[in-house]
Structure formats: C-alpha cells, structure tokens
Design a protein around this motif. Structure first.
Motif, PDB file in Angstrom:
ATOM      1  N   PHE A   1       2.825  -5.149 -12.930  1.00  0.00           N
ATOM      2  CA  PHE A   1       3.091  -5.805 -14.211  1.00  0.00           C
ATOM      3  C   PHE A   1       2.212  -7.038 -14.390  1.00  0.00           C
ATOM      4  CE2 PHE A   1       5.440  -8.823 -16.869  1.00  0.00           C
ATOM      5  CZ  PHE A   1       5.642  -8.053 -18.003  1.00  0.00           C
ATOM      6  N   VAL A   2       2.050  -7.823 -13.327  1.00  0.00           N
ATOM      7  CA  VAL A   2       1.197  -9.022 -13.414  1.00  0.00           C
ATOM      8  C   VAL A   2      -0.253  -8.614 -13.680  1.00  0.00           C
ATOM      9  CG1 VAL A   2       0.291 -10.994 -12.121  1.00  0.00           C
ATOM     10  CG2 VAL A   2       2.726 -10.418 -11.969  1.00  0.00           C
ATOM     11  N   LEU A   3      -0.738  -7.604 -12.962  1.00  0.00           N
ATOM     12  CA  LEU A   3      -2.115  -7.136 -13.190  1.00  0.00           C
ATOM     13  C   LEU A   3      -2.270  -6.586 -14.598  1.00  0.00           C
ATOM     14  CD1 LEU A   3      -2.838  -5.315  -9.798  1.00  0.00           C
ATOM     15  CD2 LEU A   3      -3.637  -7.575 -10.522  1.00  0.00           C
ATOM     16  N   ASN A   4      -1.254  -5.899 -15.083  1.00  0.00           N
ATOM     17  CA  ASN A   4      -1.316  -5.331 -16.428  1.00  0.00           C
ATOM     18  C   ASN A   4      -1.409  -6.433 -17.488  1.00  0.00           C
ATOM     19  OD1 ASN A   4      -1.058  -2.712 -18.003  1.00  0.00           O
ATOM     20  ND2 ASN A   4       0.596  -3.901 -18.927  1.00  0.00           N
TER      21      ASN A   4
ATOM     22  N   PHE B   1     -15.774  -4.014  -0.975  1.00  0.00           N
ATOM     23  CA  PHE B   1     -15.937  -4.786  -2.205  1.00  0.00           C
ATOM     24  C   PHE B   1     -17.230  -5.600  -2.172  1.00  0.00           C
ATOM     25  CE2 PHE B   1     -15.358  -8.737  -4.557  1.00  0.00           C
ATOM     26  CZ  PHE B   1     -14.968  -8.282  -5.800  1.00  0.00           C
ATOM     27  N   TYR B   2     -17.496  -6.257  -1.061  1.00  0.00           N
ATOM     28  CA  TYR B   2     -18.656  -7.146  -0.973  1.00  0.00           C
ATOM     29  C   TYR B   2     -19.957  -6.410  -0.690  1.00  0.00           C
ATOM     30  CZ  TYR B   2     -15.461 -11.109  -1.071  1.00  0.00           C
ATOM     31  OH  TYR B   2     -14.512 -12.024  -1.452  1.00  0.00           O
ATOM     32  N   THR B   3     -19.885  -5.183  -0.216  1.00  0.00           N
ATOM     33  CA  THR B   3     -21.113  -4.461   0.129  1.00  0.00           C
ATOM     34  C   THR B   3     -21.492  -3.361  -0.857  1.00  0.00           C
ATOM     35  OG1 THR B   3     -19.833  -2.984   1.578  1.00  0.00           O
ATOM     36  CG2 THR B   3     -20.848  -4.935   2.585  1.00  0.00           C
ATOM     37  N   LYS B   4     -20.520  -2.798  -1.565  1.00  0.00           N
ATOM     38  CA  LYS B   4     -20.799  -1.640  -2.421  1.00  0.00           C
ATOM     39  C   LYS B   4     -20.602  -1.904  -3.910  1.00  0.00           C
ATOM     40  CE  LYS B   4     -21.730   1.045   1.051  1.00  0.00           C
ATOM     41  NZ  LYS B   4     -23.112   1.525   1.269  1.00  0.00           N
TER      42      LYS B   4
ATOM     43  N   LEU C   1      -7.828  -7.140 -10.181  1.00  0.00           N
ATOM     44  CA  LEU C   1      -7.454  -5.732 -10.264  1.00  0.00           C
ATOM     45  C   LEU C   1      -7.763  -5.012  -8.957  1.00  0.00           C
ATOM     46  CD1 LEU C   1      -8.519  -4.462 -13.812  1.00  0.00           C
ATOM     47  CD2 LEU C   1      -6.217  -4.647 -12.891  1.00  0.00           C
ATOM     48  N   TYR C   2      -8.956  -5.210  -8.449  1.00  0.00           N
ATOM     49  CA  TYR C   2      -9.372  -4.503  -7.231  1.00  0.00           C
ATOM     50  C   TYR C   2      -8.456  -4.857  -6.060  1.00  0.00           C
ATOM     51  CZ  TYR C   2     -12.198  -2.949  -3.296  1.00  0.00           C
ATOM     52  OH  TYR C   2     -12.620  -2.347  -2.136  1.00  0.00           O
ATOM     53  N   PHE C   3      -8.319  -6.150  -5.783  1.00  0.00           N
ATOM     54  CA  PHE C   3      -7.544  -6.546  -4.611  1.00  0.00           C
ATOM     55  C   PHE C   3      -6.045  -6.320  -4.834  1.00  0.00           C
ATOM     56  CE2 PHE C   3     -11.463  -8.944  -3.774  1.00  0.00           C
ATOM     57  CZ  PHE C   3     -11.676  -8.569  -2.448  1.00  0.00           C
TER      58      PHE C   3
ATOM     59  N   ALA D   1      -2.445  -0.581   0.425  1.00  0.00           N
ATOM     60  CA  ALA D   1      -2.188  -0.963   1.806  1.00  0.00           C
ATOM     61  C   ALA D   1      -0.691  -0.976   2.109  1.00  0.00           C
ATOM     62  CB  ALA D   1      -2.803  -2.332   2.099  1.00  0.00           C
ATOM     63  N   LEU D   2       0.124  -1.413   1.153  1.00  0.00           N
ATOM     64  CA  LEU D   2       1.577  -1.382   1.343  1.00  0.00           C
ATOM     65  C   LEU D   2       2.085   0.051   1.520  1.00  0.00           C
ATOM     66  CD1 LEU D   2       2.962  -4.016  -1.205  1.00  0.00           C
ATOM     67  CD2 LEU D   2       2.873  -4.206   1.275  1.00  0.00           C
ATOM     68  N   VAL D   3       1.577   0.948   0.685  1.00  0.00           N
ATOM     69  CA  VAL D   3       1.974   2.354   0.797  1.00  0.00           C
ATOM     70  C   VAL D   3       1.560   2.910   2.151  1.00  0.00           C
ATOM     71  CG1 VAL D   3       1.631   4.666  -0.156  1.00  0.00           C
ATOM     72  CG2 VAL D   3       1.889   2.713  -1.701  1.00  0.00           C
ATOM     73  N   PHE D   4       0.342   2.592   2.577  1.00  0.00           N
ATOM     74  CA  PHE D   4      -0.153   3.062   3.871  1.00  0.00           C
ATOM     75  C   PHE D   4       0.658   2.457   5.010  1.00  0.00           C
ATOM     76  CE2 PHE D   4      -3.465   3.464   7.217  1.00  0.00           C
ATOM     77  CZ  PHE D   4      -3.711   4.819   7.093  1.00  0.00           C
ATOM     78  N   PHE D   5       1.109   1.224   4.829  1.00  0.00           N
ATOM     79  CA  PHE D   5       1.900   0.532   5.856  1.00  0.00           C
ATOM     80  C   PHE D   5       3.232   1.235   6.096  1.00  0.00           C
ATOM     81  CE2 PHE D   5       5.268  -2.712   6.520  1.00  0.00           C
ATOM     82  CZ  PHE D   5       4.968  -3.041   7.836  1.00  0.00           C
TER      83      PHE D   5
END
Length: 628
Positions: free
Chosen positions: A415-418, A576-579, A590-592, A599-603
């Motif tokens: 919601f914040v990103l939106n 992010f910094y290389t590609k 948005l990206y981070f 990452a939370l889902v993967f966690f």
C-alpha cells in the motif's frame, strides 16, 4: 494402467501449446484489430498507459476487460485508430496530425530520455522489435525484443540528428506474419507481429486536410528525423506489410520465448545442480554413517547395563522437546510457510503443464494470488497443530495472527509503495477498486479458510513424544564461537542460496528487464534441489548443535535455512547496482520494496522446509534409542 493414463494426460496437455487460447482465422480483407497497451521503461520501472502521452486516439476509448494479474502489473489495453485488413499492404498511411504544445513536446522528450518502450497487442500477440544475432554467421538467430522504442536521442553516430535532441518515432512499419493451411482451416492465422520504428519529417503542400490525406508520398528529404525542441507538429504515419510464414499457430510464441543466452543458461543450471547434488550426497552419507555409529554405541550401552556417563546428543533427551521461547510466533511463521509452500508447488505444476502461458497475460500473478488465498486451510492447520504441540493455549490469538500477520505486513508495504506510484500518475498504481477486491479476498476468503484449518488442527489428537520432558530445564554449557546461534544461522543459509542464485538472476532479469520467463521445467528442478538442501543443511546443523548439548533447536531450525533469504536480498542489491540503471527515488523504493517482499516470502518458505525436516530428524533419532 496408471502410467498409460498419465501418458494420455500429458499427450492431451501438449495438444495445445497455449492452453485456453483458441486460434482465430481471418479472411482476406477482414479487419484485424490492433490494441495499444502501455509504455514501460527499465530505467524507471513505472508503466504508463498509452494515451497518457498525446498520441492519436479514437473518439471513444474502450478499455479491454483485465484480470487481477494484469492490473497489478500495470497493463491497460485499449482500442486504437490503426486500421489493418488481412493481406492488404499499406504505404505511409496517415494516422493523424497533432499540434503539440511545448508541454506535450517536453513530455515526449522526457519519456524518450527515460528509454520508454511502447507495447501493443494484435491477436493476443505482443508487438516486438526484431533483431538478428549474427554471432554464428552460419546460423543467424532471430531475437524479439518486446515493444518498440518511443524515440531516441540524437548523436554523432546517427546522420541528420543533433546531439542531445529528442526524436520521436512517428512512422512505424508494421510487419504481420500469417500462416495458411487450406487442408486444416480456412483463412489465415496471425503468427507474428513486428514493429520497425523510424522518425520522419513529413511534408505536404497546402493546408492539412485529414479527409483527403489518407497517405503521404515520401520524398528524399523526408528521411531526416524530426526533433522536438518546443511547440511542434507531428504527423503519425504507418506502413503495413503482410508476410506469409511457415510458422504454425501453435509455435508462434517460440521466437518470443527464445533466449539469446540459452547455452549459458543451460550450462549454469546444470553446473549448479551438479554441485548441489554432490554436496547433498556427501552430507547425507556422512550424517547417516555418524548416526549409525551413535545408535550402535548408545543401544550397546543400554544392553550391557553399563554405568557410564552419557555423552553427545542423547544427553539432552529430557529437554529436546521442551517448548521454545515465543512458540506463538514460531507457529504463525510455520503456518504461513506451509501456505506459501502449497501455493508454490501447485503454481509450479500448472506452469510446467503449460496452463500459465505468456498468452494469458497476468495469469501467473492471478494464479499465485488466488492460490495463496485458498491455501488458508493448510496455513491454519499447520499453525494450530504446532501451537497445540508446543503447549499453547491462546488459540484465538494464534488464529488471528496466522490470518493477518504476514498478509498484513505485505499489504502494508504494498500500500505504501502504491501511494508512491500513484503520486507518479503511473498505470502501475493499483486502483482503489482493485485494492478493495484484495481486501475482500483477504478477509472474505483467506481468513475464514484459516479458521477452518485451525479448527481441524486443534481437533487433531496430540502426538506422543518419543521421550519425556524433564520438569527442570538443563543448563546449556558454554558454546564455542562457531556453534553459537548467530554464526551457525548465517553459515546455514549459504547452501540453499547457492542452489538458486543462478536461476534467481534470470528471474530478476525477466521481472526488471521486462523479459519473458518460461523455463518452468528448470525452475521446478531447482525448487526440488532447494527443498533437499534446506532439509539437509538444517539437519546437519541441528545434529552438531545437539552434540554440543544445546537443545534450543526449534527457532534455530527455522532460521538456519530461512537465513538464505538474507543472501537473496543482498544479491538483489548487487543486481540493482550492476545490472540496472535506476536513479529515480520512487523507482528505487519500488525495487527494494518488492524485493523485500520477495525475501520475506522466501524466508518463510525455506524456514518452514528446514523446520519440518529438523522436526522429523529429531523425532526419528530420539525414537531410535532406548531411554529410561
């Protein structure tokens, strides 16, 4: 008979390359509708609807019905003024003439500077720019780049352009490929849609009249690009070229899905899998040999009734099943992980069978969201039963947290990103109506299903522990530095991340560089390897921990494999910094923000896999020994 039936099912699944999408035949001269979609940029990651810029637009704009996944990814499909008829070529046909104000011209120049690409749709095929890879001259490779550039900046390498000025691609060559097979069907089927953009300075004599200027003749002077440096006139034109193709309708997506770095992809995946399989085999062999020796030693002592001081992991048998600190949160996270695991497995199966094809725009996102909602039953069941096993009594709080904690955190970030995206007036901003629909899915479907699963979990009979829990907890001896929780947790996440980091690169490229990802067979194999590595590394670290007489394994089992999410987020920052070339603040957020959600889902996913593997391991080893 089962094998025969499976073979028949697989054969039926291959009958259509894109399940759920039926081919359409066009007769000669029949109108072919061209729909406009959106503008995208890898520099900003902020999509805009096509008519956000002052393009030629019809008197009545009709928005095509979209699914939930399309809305979440910013698709806005609408009708256009382009007129195409099957098999009828056109040359320099006029679409419209626009008198651009300085503000409109500056807006075009800004989007050109941000490398925006235009996306169209024809017969459910996306527009693409054709490139030929001549690395191997004997076998040149045709590659499609989705969409076409809005324009370009002048440079010394482009004749007739001023360095630094923005040039709009106002003339387009539309190449439509079609396939005919009179023996199978009547008419023609569209199998390719290519766009070749160019910037042309049109000229005409007298006063402009749209009704009499259907086409414009080309003159040598018209090859000069048209720049925008203030208020300007723009004449939008297009050519249409129809080409007969040998490509069959069922194979028309092959060029879109072709990967230019296919050999690198194959080599990387196979290399990664071989390394992980080798390490997993070595770990499993060492573990089984060590445990077998321990079993023989402990049981021999019991048989001989020798009075000998116990050593090793057997020493903590009276505390190994003692409930951990904060069992409520552990139960909630494990329940959410079970929900995520079920969603992932089912999505993967449907994707491998081809039901989530690129032709079904937004289908993958819609399927994942709905499956996560409907997997509330296993979430509630796993959380409730574990909470009950750990002597928890506050079942109301457990149900409430299981149904709201993780979805609430994700929804808050989303919601914040939106709000930031909405501030940029991007089509990627989810409308409030869709936001309300998400809340209905959450509270109207997911939460009741979690309640139902929790009801089943609490009704299940408690399992009998293989050993009794002592009333007085045993003191844990001082641990050496490499066996302390922080170090062992950080080290434990390396191997699971190593199983997926190469595939993670391709997934990130497909998301943030706007490419297709359709190698779900590889992804399924990598996911299976991930499960094995999470299970084995957690069991090994747990064995070493128990041998050091530390029985606080519950949380460490979850965090050992779950720590791979930290490496995943760190790798996303490296990517992010290389590609990527993102510089805008909103785009960075948005990206981070989205990578943090991933990452939370993967966690919770990897943590739950490791927890259940360790739980099974501890149960098995303490069931195999004799304890008074």
């Amino acid at each position: 008979m089962l094998a025969v039936r499976l073979a028949l099912l697989l054969g039926a699944a291959r009958a259509f390359y894109l399940p759920g999408v039926a081919p359409r035949e066009y007769g000669t001269g029949e109108r072919v509708e061209l729909k406009v979609n959106k503008l995208t940029s890898t520099k900003t990651q902020l999509p805009y609807e096509y008519y956000a810029l002052p393009f030629c637009r019809p008197d009545e704009v009709v928005v095509v019905a979209e699914n939930l996944g399309e809305l979440l990814r910013g698709d806005r499909i609408m009708n256009s003024m382009y007129e195409l008829k099957m098999g009828v070529d056109e040359t320099c046909k006029v679409l419209c003439r626009k008198e651009l104000t300085e503000k409109e011209a500056a807006e075009f120049a800004l989007r050109i500077d941000e490398d925006y690409r235009v996306h169209w749709v024809m017969d459910n095929l996306p527009s693409a720019t054709k490139y030929v890879d001549e690395t191997n001259p004997a076998k040149p490779l045709t590659i499609y780049d989705l969409g076409f550039p809005l324009g370009f900046r002048g440079s010394g390498e482009i004749p007739g352009t001023a360095v630094g000025r923005a040039y709009l691609n106002n003339h387009l060559l539309l190449t439509v490929k079609f396939h005919k097979d009179p023996s199978s069907f009547e008419g023609a089927r569209i199998v390719g849609f290519e766009v070749e953009p160019s910037s042309i300075k049109h000229s005409y004599s007298g006063t402009w009249r749209r009704d009499t200027s259907e086409t414009l003749p080309r003159h040598p002077s018209e090859t000069l690009p048209r720049h925008f440096c203030g208020a300007a006139e723009a004449v939008f034109t297009y050519d249409v070229k129809w080409e007969v193709s040998d490509i069959k309708w069922a194979s028309r997506w092959d060029t879109y899905l072709l990967m230019g770095d296919e050999q690198i992809h194959w080599f990387s995946i196979v290399n990664s899998l071989m390394i992980v399989l080798f390490l997993s085999g070595m770990v499993a062999m060492i573990l089984m040999r060590t445990l077998h020796r321990d079993f023989n030693r402990y049981n021999a002592i019991e048989a001989a009734e020798e009075v000998e001081e116990e050593t090793g992991w057997k020493l903590v048998h009276g505390d190994v099943f003692r409930p951990p600190q904060n069992p409520m949160m552990l139960s909630v996270l494990v329940g959410t992980g079970a929900q995520t695991f079920c969603m992932t497995v089912i999505t993967m199966v449907f994707a491998v069978l081809g039901f989530l094809s690129p032709a079904n725009r937004g289908g993958l996102g819609t399927a994942m969201l709905l499956l996560f909602v409907f997997m509330g039953v296993p979430a509630g069941y796993a959380s409730a039963f574990l909470h009950k096993t750990l002597k928890g009594v506050d079942w109301r709080t457990n149900i409430l947290l299981t149904s709201t904690f993780f979805p609430g955190v994700v929804f808050l970030i989303f919601f914040v990103l939106n709000c930031f995206v909405w501030g940029e007036k991007s089509s990627g901003a989810v409308p409030f109506g869709t936001m309300f629909a998400l809340l209905v899915l959450w509270f109207g479907i997911s939460m009741p299903l979690v309640f139902a699963g929790s009801y089943l979990g609490y009704r299940r009979k408690n399992v009998d522990l293989p050993v009794r829990v002592n009333q007085i907890p045993r003191q844990v001896p001082e641990q050496v530095w490499y066996m302390r929780p922080a170090f062992s947790i950080v080290v434990g996440g390396v191997l699971p991340f190593g199983a997926v980091f190469i595939e993670l690169f391709f997934i990130l490229s497909s998301i943030w560089l706007h490419q297709f990802y359709y190698v779900f067979g590889f992804l399924l194999l990598v996911f299976l390897i991930l499960i094995i590595t999470c299970a084995e590394i957690t069991m090994v670290m747990c064995y070493f921990q128990l041998c050091a007489e530390d029985y606080h394994w519950w949380w460490r089992a979850f965090l050992t494999s779950g720590s791979s999410a930290g490496y995943m987020f760190a790798y996303s920052a490296f990517y992010f910094y290389t590609k990527l070339e993102i510089t805008k603040l909103t785009s960075c957020l948005l990206y981070f923000g989205y990578m943090f959600i991933a990452a939370l889902v993967f966690f919770v996913l990897t943590g739950t896999i490791g927890f259940y593997a360790c739980y099974w391991f501890v149960w098995r080893i303490f069931s195999a020994i004799k304890v008074d």
